[in-house]
Design an enzyme around this catalytic site. Structure first.
Site, PDB file in Angstrom:
ATOM      1  CG  ASN A   1      -2.160   0.493   1.075  1.00  9.45           C
ATOM      2  OD1 ASN A   1      -2.473   0.925   0.042  1.00  9.45           O
ATOM      3  ND2 ASN A   1      -2.698   1.240   2.357  1.00  9.45           N
TER       4      ASN A   1
ATOM      5  NE  ARG B   1       3.201  -8.300  -2.052  1.00  9.03           N
ATOM      6  CZ  ARG B   1       2.738  -7.484  -1.472  1.00  9.03           C
ATOM      7  NH1 ARG B   1       1.224  -7.424  -0.917  1.00  9.03           N
ATOM      8  NH2 ARG B   1       3.369  -5.989  -1.145  1.00  9.03           N
TER       9      ARG B   1
ATOM     10  CE  LYS C   1       2.747   0.789  12.359  1.00 10.32           C
ATOM     11  NZ  LYS C   1       1.469   1.182  11.438  1.00 10.32           N
TER      12      LYS C   1
ATOM     13  CB  VAL D   1       4.601   8.835  14.637  1.00 14.32           C
ATOM     14  CG1 VAL D   1       3.448   9.245  15.630  1.00 14.32           C
ATOM     15  CG2 VAL D   1       5.671   8.080  15.116  1.00 14.32           C
TER      16      VAL D   1
ATOM     17  N   GLY E   1       0.693   8.736  10.354  1.00 17.96           N
ATOM     18  CA  GLY E   1       0.722   8.836   8.965  1.00 17.96           C
ATOM     19  C   GLY E   1       0.905  10.102   8.366  1.00 17.96           C
TER      20      GLY E   1
ATOM     21  N   GLY F   1      -9.278  -0.424   4.839  1.00 23.01           N
ATOM     22  CA  GLY F   1      -7.756  -0.605   4.665  1.00 23.01           C
ATOM     23  C   GLY F   1      -7.143   0.002   5.723  1.00 23.01           C
TER      24      GLY F   1
ATOM     25  CD  GLU G   1      -0.542  -1.826  11.424  1.00 24.62           C
ATOM     26  OE1 GLU G   1       0.553  -2.412  11.169  1.00 24.62           O
ATOM     27  OE2 GLU G   1      -0.838  -0.707  11.227  1.00 24.62           O
TER      28      GLU G   1
ATOM     29  CE  LYS H   1       1.431   4.328  14.470  1.00 24.20           C
ATOM     30  NZ  LYS H   1       0.049   4.423  13.809  1.00 24.20           N
TER      31      LYS H   1
HETATM   32  N1  HSE Z   1      -3.014   0.355  11.486  1.00 23.53           N
HETATM   33  C1  HSE Z   1      -2.542   1.774  11.786  1.00 23.53           C
HETATM   34  C2  HSE Z   1      -3.585   2.880  12.175  1.00 23.53           C
HETATM   35  C3  HSE Z   1      -1.812   2.249  10.484  1.00 23.53           C
HETATM   36  O1  HSE Z   1      -4.656   2.380  12.004  1.00 23.53           O
HETATM   37  O2  HSE Z   1      -3.404   3.790  12.469  1.00 23.53           O
HETATM   38  C4  HSE Z   1      -1.170   3.438  10.579  1.00 23.53           C
HETATM   39  O3  HSE Z   1       0.077   3.502  11.228  1.00 23.53           O
END
Ligand code: HSE
Length: 398
Positions: A11, A44, A100, A127, A129, A182, A185, A200
């Site tokens: 992604n 992949r 992270k 941290v 996004g 999406g 994790e 984080k």
């Molecule tokens: N799974 C994490 C979240 C993705 O939901 O914040 C971003 O680190």
């Protein structure tokens, strides 16, 4: 031309390639040079993908191409990401990562290695996004003693709590929605049990307080015990429920925790909805600052990685992030700290164990149960009371 290799074409990695391709004009303007992806590395196959022709399964080939100056690591997990990043830094290449787990587990070593090699180990996307928070902490809020840093650092759980409040969704239904969108994790346990937010806040505390904080030292609780009914009481108290990650400087050291809390609606982070993340930083001179934005998702996270790439191009021979170093951060004794707790109990009669400590009592809000808010108690004292009463759920009050 600056050559980039992307390790991990999922992604975020594919988002990085997309942004470098689609925003090549503004990236050139910001960096002063063309920035081109020369290799993408993944186990992949990606038939029909724009990067199909530059796909390799050999990380070493992608790292050691003499035309590559910057390695992007978007694989996730500690191994083999650690080995690849170490290899890239050792060979004098800059690294930008969104990982992270890697930064929380090996950041101290990798930051030191980058300094030794006069390159950069950047991790803005690890941290929050797409929220710029690492760079403000390392470049802007540098003349202050940070008093407090706290955040909503997991988009999945914030989305779930928001949906449980907004539409009274069950925990399971809210998780399914977040996964379908999406945000979660691969193994959502890291989200819902607080491990993601724990890593984080450990990274943020290490930066904010300048010494390493091992994530394993952060007391962590996730949201698996939060129920839609908690929101009914929260509303009555003028609060909401958030998974809050905190680090506060106290006289006895830094107090850290990740836990779901009842947060007053007046708190700057109470209105953070959906997948949005937010970080509040309180400095002794700058006052309180808040940073908000998309905490998860392909393009916001990839945008933060691309900003790191540009920063690396701008500083080819200077290590920009001093990061953290030295002894482990001294922590306050979590056993000595006190919190008020909100507790739901199966019956008002069962309140007796809590009666002496109850500062606010709720009866009849939900049929067949009672609830109270306690005076400040240590964790140990609260746990002892819980053994004497049929507790349905509890939350700390922020
Ligand atoms: N799974 C994490 C979240 C993705 O939901 O914040 C971003 O680190």
């Amino acid at each position: 031309m600056i050559g980039v290799s992307v390790l991990g074409y999922g992604n975020i990695g594919s988002g990085v390639a997309q942004i470098l391709r689609e925003n090549a004009d503004c990236i050139k303007k910001s960096a002063g040079e063309d920035v081109t992806v020369l290799h993408v590395c993944d186990l992949r196959e990606f038939p029909g993908d724009p990067c199909e022709a530059i796909l390799t399964h050999d990380a070493s080939e992608a790292i050691h191409d003499p035309a590559v100056q910057i390695v992007v690591e978007t694989m996730g997990g500690v191994h083999p990401a650690y080995e690849f990043v170490k290899d890239a830094l050792t060979s004098g290449r800059h690294v930008a990562t969104s990982n992270k787990e890697l930064v929380a587990a090996c950041g101290t070593e990798l930051i030191a290695l980058a300094k030794e090699k006069h390159v950069n180990f950047f991790f803005e996307a690890s941290v929050g996004g797409g929220i710029p928070i690492i760079r403000p902490l390392t470049s802007s809020i540098v003349s202050d003693h940070v008093r407090r840093i706290e955040g909503i650092l997991n988009g999945t759980t914030n989305y779930m709590l928001f949906r449980m409040q907004e539409s009274s969704l069950s925990f399971e239904a809210a998780l399914k929605e977040a996964q379908d969108l999406g945000f979660a994790e691969r193994n959502p346990a890291a989200d819902i049990e607080g491990a993601d937010a724990c890593r984080k806040i450990a990274i943020l505390c290490s930066l904010a307080f300048g010494q390493p904080l091992a994530y394993t030292r952060v007391p962590t609780e996730g949201i698996t015990g939060v129920t839609p009914e908690d929101f009914v009481y929260a509303e009555k108290m003028g609060c909401t429920v958030k998974l809050l990650a905190t680090g506060r400087q106290t006289e006895d050291g830094v107090s850290v925790r990740v836990a779901p809390v009842l947060l007053p609606l007046s708190h700057p982070l109470a209105g953070i909805r959906g997948v949005t993340n937010a970080v509040l930083v309180e400095g002794d001179m700058c006052g309180t600052l808040t940073f908000t934005g998309a905490g998860a998702g392909k393009l916001p996270t990839a945008s933060a990685v691309c900003a790191d790439i540009v920063e690396a191009v701008r500083h080819p021979q200077t290590t920009v992030i001093r990061g953290w170093e030295g002894e482990e951060l001294p922590l306050a004794d979590a056993g000595e700290e006190t919190h008020s707790f909100f507790v739901r109990l199966a019956d008002i009669v069962e309140m007796s164990a809590f009666a002496e400590y109850a500062e606010q009592v709720f009866a009849g809000v939900i049929e067949g149960e009672a609830a109270c808010v306690t005076a400040p108690l240590t964790e140990e004292a609260f746990a002892a009371l819980c053994k004497e009463a049929p507790v349905i759920s509890y939350l700390r009050v922020a």
